[in-house]
Design a protein around this motif. Sequence first.
Motif, PDB file in Angstrom:
ATOM      1  N   TYR A 195       0.830  -1.331   0.068  1.00 28.57           N
ATOM      2  CA  TYR A 195       0.058   0.072  -0.039  1.00 28.57           C
ATOM      3  C   TYR A 195       0.836   1.183   0.056  1.00 28.57           C
ATOM      4  O   TYR A 195       1.899   1.243   0.733  1.00 28.57           O
ATOM      5  CB  TYR A 195      -0.836  -0.071   1.238  1.00 28.57           C
ATOM      6  N   LEU A 196       0.660   2.271  -0.952  1.00 27.27           N
ATOM      7  CA  LEU A 196       1.469   3.362  -0.923  1.00 27.27           C
ATOM      8  C   LEU A 196       0.474   4.467  -0.966  1.00 27.27           C
ATOM      9  O   LEU A 196      -0.566   4.759  -1.526  1.00 27.27           O
ATOM     10  CB  LEU A 196       2.091   3.535  -2.230  1.00 27.27           C
ATOM     11  N   ASN A 197       0.794   5.488   0.040  1.00 31.29           N
ATOM     12  CA  ASN A 197      -0.094   6.758   0.096  1.00 31.29           C
ATOM     13  C   ASN A 197       0.559   7.855  -0.263  1.00 31.29           C
ATOM     14  O   ASN A 197       1.922   8.222   0.223  1.00 31.29           O
ATOM     15  CB  ASN A 197      -0.397   6.872   1.807  1.00 31.29           C
ATOM     16  N   LEU A 198       0.162   8.709  -1.114  1.00 31.39           N
ATOM     17  CA  LEU A 198       1.028   9.792  -1.699  1.00 31.39           C
ATOM     18  C   LEU A 198       0.210  11.142  -1.729  1.00 31.39           C
ATOM     19  O   LEU A 198      -0.901  11.215  -1.919  1.00 31.39           O
ATOM     20  CB  LEU A 198       1.183   9.540  -3.217  1.00 31.39           C
ATOM     21  N   ARG A 199       0.755  12.231  -1.047  1.00 25.38           N
ATOM     22  CA  ARG A 199       0.226  13.651  -1.051  1.00 25.38           C
ATOM     23  C   ARG A 199       1.263  14.588  -1.561  1.00 25.38           C
ATOM     24  O   ARG A 199       2.525  14.769  -1.065  1.00 25.38           O
ATOM     25  CB  ARG A 199       0.041  13.998   0.587  1.00 25.38           C
ATOM     26  N   SER A 200       1.150  15.021  -2.802  1.00 27.51           N
ATOM     27  CA  SER A 200       2.018  15.697  -3.799  1.00 27.51           C
ATOM     28  C   SER A 200       1.598  17.114  -3.983  1.00 27.51           C
ATOM     29  O   SER A 200       0.297  17.294  -3.930  1.00 27.51           O
ATOM     30  CB  SER A 200       2.472  14.895  -4.923  1.00 27.51           C
ATOM     31  N   GLY A 201       2.519  17.802  -4.341  1.00 28.33           N
ATOM     32  CA  GLY A 201       1.995  19.289  -4.674  1.00 28.33           C
ATOM     33  C   GLY A 201       3.372  20.017  -5.405  1.00 28.33           C
ATOM     34  O   GLY A 201       4.290  19.540  -5.511  1.00 28.33           O
ATOM     35  N   ALA A 202       2.802  21.203  -5.815  1.00 30.75           N
ATOM     36  CA  ALA A 202       3.658  21.992  -6.503  1.00 30.75           C
ATOM     37  C   ALA A 202       3.407  23.513  -6.016  1.00 30.75           C
ATOM     38  O   ALA A 202       2.182  23.727  -5.968  1.00 30.75           O
ATOM     39  CB  ALA A 202       3.824  21.946  -7.948  1.00 30.75           C
ATOM     40  N   ASN A 203       4.175  24.362  -5.860  1.00 28.97           N
ATOM     41  CA  ASN A 203       3.964  25.717  -5.353  1.00 28.97           C
ATOM     42  C   ASN A 203       4.498  26.730  -6.594  1.00 28.97           C
ATOM     43  O   ASN A 203       5.912  26.309  -6.907  1.00 28.97           O
ATOM     44  CB  ASN A 203       4.580  26.219  -4.257  1.00 28.97           C
ATOM     45  N   LEU A 204       4.003  27.726  -7.151  1.00 25.69           N
ATOM     46  CA  LEU A 204       4.575  28.431  -8.239  1.00 25.69           C
ATOM     47  C   LEU A 204       3.749  29.898  -7.828  1.00 25.69           C
ATOM     48  O   LEU A 204       2.594  30.070  -7.932  1.00 25.69           O
ATOM     49  CB  LEU A 204       4.366  28.080  -9.365  1.00 25.69           C
ATOM     50  N   GLY A 205       4.591  30.980  -7.478  1.00 28.49           N
ATOM     51  CA  GLY A 205       3.882  31.937  -7.341  1.00 28.49           C
ATOM     52  C   GLY A 205       2.711  32.113  -6.050  1.00 28.49           C
ATOM     53  O   GLY A 205       3.076  31.506  -5.113  1.00 28.49           O
ATOM     54  N   GLY A 206       1.868  32.441  -6.444  1.00 26.54           N
ATOM     55  CA  GLY A 206       0.904  32.430  -5.088  1.00 26.54           C
ATOM     56  C   GLY A 206       0.130  31.084  -5.315  1.00 26.54           C
ATOM     57  O   GLY A 206      -0.899  31.022  -4.607  1.00 26.54           O
ATOM     58  N   TRP A 207       0.230  30.267  -6.172  1.00 28.70           N
ATOM     59  CA  TRP A 207      -0.695  29.227  -6.580  1.00 28.70           C
ATOM     60  C   TRP A 207      -0.048  27.980  -6.216  1.00 28.70           C
ATOM     61  O   TRP A 207       1.038  27.649  -6.292  1.00 28.70           O
ATOM     62  CB  TRP A 207      -1.109  28.851  -8.232  1.00 28.70           C
ATOM     63  N   ARG A 208      -0.962  26.989  -5.637  1.00 31.57           N
ATOM     64  CA  ARG A 208      -0.619  25.849  -5.023  1.00 31.57           C
ATOM     65  C   ARG A 208      -1.462  24.603  -5.646  1.00 31.57           C
ATOM     66  O   ARG A 208      -2.671  24.542  -5.211  1.00 31.57           O
ATOM     67  CB  ARG A 208      -0.587  25.907  -3.369  1.00 31.57           C
ATOM     68  N   LEU A 209      -0.685  23.626  -5.985  1.00 26.23           N
ATOM     69  CA  LEU A 209      -1.387  22.656  -6.579  1.00 26.23           C
ATOM     70  C   LEU A 209      -1.225  21.334  -5.577  1.00 26.23           C
ATOM     71  O   LEU A 209      -0.223  21.052  -5.202  1.00 26.23           O
ATOM     72  CB  LEU A 209      -0.829  22.201  -8.240  1.00 26.23           C
ATOM     73  N   ARG A 210      -2.284  20.698  -5.264  1.00 30.10           N
ATOM     74  CA  ARG A 210      -2.292  19.574  -4.506  1.00 30.10           C
ATOM     75  C   ARG A 210      -2.964  18.451  -4.818  1.00 30.10           C
ATOM     76  O   ARG A 210      -3.936  18.444  -5.704  1.00 30.10           O
ATOM     77  CB  ARG A 210      -2.971  19.926  -3.050  1.00 30.10           C
ATOM     78  N   ASN A 211      -2.358  17.023  -4.620  1.00 31.62           N
ATOM     79  CA  ASN A 211      -2.853  15.959  -5.059  1.00 31.62           C
ATOM     80  C   ASN A 211      -2.621  14.952  -3.815  1.00 31.62           C
ATOM     81  O   ASN A 211      -1.723  14.627  -3.467  1.00 31.62           O
ATOM     82  CB  ASN A 211      -2.166  15.225  -6.341  1.00 31.62           C
ATOM     83  N   TYR A 212      -3.768  14.008  -3.750  1.00 36.18           N
ATOM     84  CA  TYR A 212      -3.901  13.027  -2.831  1.00 36.18           C
ATOM     85  C   TYR A 212      -4.336  11.735  -3.618  1.00 36.18           C
ATOM     86  O   TYR A 212      -5.498  11.591  -3.941  1.00 36.18           O
ATOM     87  CB  TYR A 212      -4.815  13.452  -1.682  1.00 36.18           C
ATOM     88  N   SER A 213      -3.261  10.685  -3.612  1.00 34.90           N
ATOM     89  CA  SER A 213      -3.686   9.631  -4.364  1.00 34.90           C
ATOM     90  C   SER A 213      -2.887   8.212  -3.622  1.00 34.90           C
ATOM     91  O   SER A 213      -2.261   8.253  -2.634  1.00 34.90           O
ATOM     92  CB  SER A 213      -2.926   9.419  -5.772  1.00 34.90           C
ATOM     93  N   THR A 214      -3.691   7.042  -3.730  1.00 36.37           N
ATOM     94  CA  THR A 214      -3.139   5.823  -3.090  1.00 36.37           C
ATOM     95  C   THR A 214      -3.183   4.850  -4.349  1.00 36.37           C
ATOM     96  O   THR A 214      -3.536   4.815  -5.621  1.00 36.37           O
ATOM     97  CB  THR A 214      -4.371   5.399  -2.176  1.00 36.37           C
ATOM     98  N   TRP A 215      -2.174   3.690  -3.989  1.00 36.70           N
ATOM     99  CA  TRP A 215      -1.864   2.526  -4.832  1.00 36.70           C
ATOM    100  C   TRP A 215      -1.830   1.490  -3.929  1.00 36.70           C
ATOM    101  O   TRP A 215      -1.370   1.470  -2.840  1.00 36.70           O
ATOM    102  CB  TRP A 215      -0.626   2.643  -5.480  1.00 36.70           C
TER     103      TRP A 215
END
Length: 465
Positions: free
Chosen positions: A178-198
Amino acid sequence: MLLVAVSGVNAREFYFAPSSLEGDGLSQQDIDLSLFPKENGQLPGTYHTKVTMNKRYIDDKSITYINDKTGALQPQLTPEQLRQWGIRVDDYAELAQLPTNEPLGKPLGDYIPFAAVTFDFNTMTLRISMPQAAIDVHHDDEIAASSWNDGVPVLFTNYAFSGSERSGEDQTTLSSQYLNLRSGANLGGWRLRNYSTWTQSDETQSWQTINTWLQHDIHCLKAQFIAGENSTRGEVFDSLQYRGINVASDDQMLPYNQRGFAPIIRGIASSNAEVSVRQNGYVIYQANVAPGPFEITDLYSTTNSGDLDVTIKEADGDEHHFTQPYSSVAIMQRPGNIRYEVTLARYRADDNQAANEPLFAQASVIYGLNNFLTFFGGGTTSQDYQALNGGTGVMLGELGAISTDVTLARAHLDNNEQHDGQSWRLMYSKQIAATDTNFTLASYRYSTDGYYTFADANEKHDASG
């Protein structure tokens, strides 16, 4: 007789003859020196001044001065300058009505009771004595939004991995990961977030994306904008998963001493006094205040209950005590504070649940009226569902704090049936000081027949209902 004569001489106003000045040309001019014999007499003009308020340095500024009837210099202050120094100009009607950039027509104390201004010409210091209640105590604690930092561009991921392997008596081996991933990217004032599992077992494997969203600060509203897949906060209504846009107030944009609930403490000091606040035997706040009324609005939120013991220690050592009742439930807000949330989105059902997923709109607001009352409410609407909520949080003093609200809902189910109902919710909190016990009724809910939550109303129902 000699003593009387000397006293009479000292009482007379000193006179300086212009003819005593060096130069024949000056002695012929009409020079008015009547200002200088006066005790505080000085020439009017613009002087670079150090400004202090209640013995605390606040500014260095060039200020224009004129003479009053005694010859002393009086500053030409404007309402705009007072606002810049954190004075609550708008709380005093006569002062608030004056032109913003024109000097006050009267002494400051005529507009704000107990206020006083004195100018020390020798040190070029303008000393302002201001009642604490007239000062915005958050003026220095709050950092302007223009100074906020969005951070640096970055890519990141947080992960958690686990696996197991089991062997049976028949020599078979079963394994899973089981893999739990919480990933993201920040650029300027924008924040991209993702929550996925495998997940993977011997025969199957699956990859699931649970939530993906894009987020940005809204400085002027002290709020967060979210677009994508996420969940509502669930403070007034139950939390809902959605795919759409959401705007919600963000307490993290407030100073630390404005987060959570704490009452406003009001009192009057007869002199320069020290105010101490104790809770459960501990000093949680201490400040010096000027003569006049004061307000303590920057208490840090501590426990949910425990009355506040307030001590006012005057300059002569006299002490005055009073008790400020303090108890709260999670829904309560500081006086004047507001929390809100607005969502326009499509409902997302649980992954393994067959349900309708309609477009919906939801809004909620919580407002702290004063130390004892917090009002809240909201609405949810979609094609086949409407709900309204209204409630009140009340601080009961020694009896604790209570919050109650009602939700009225109308649902059209997929079997064409219409249901109307109500749901009542009660929350209660109380500290028993004698035994140092906290009693909390986190949430008790009673729903009538025909009441459906938004999630329940969108479940598939067969023809029998």
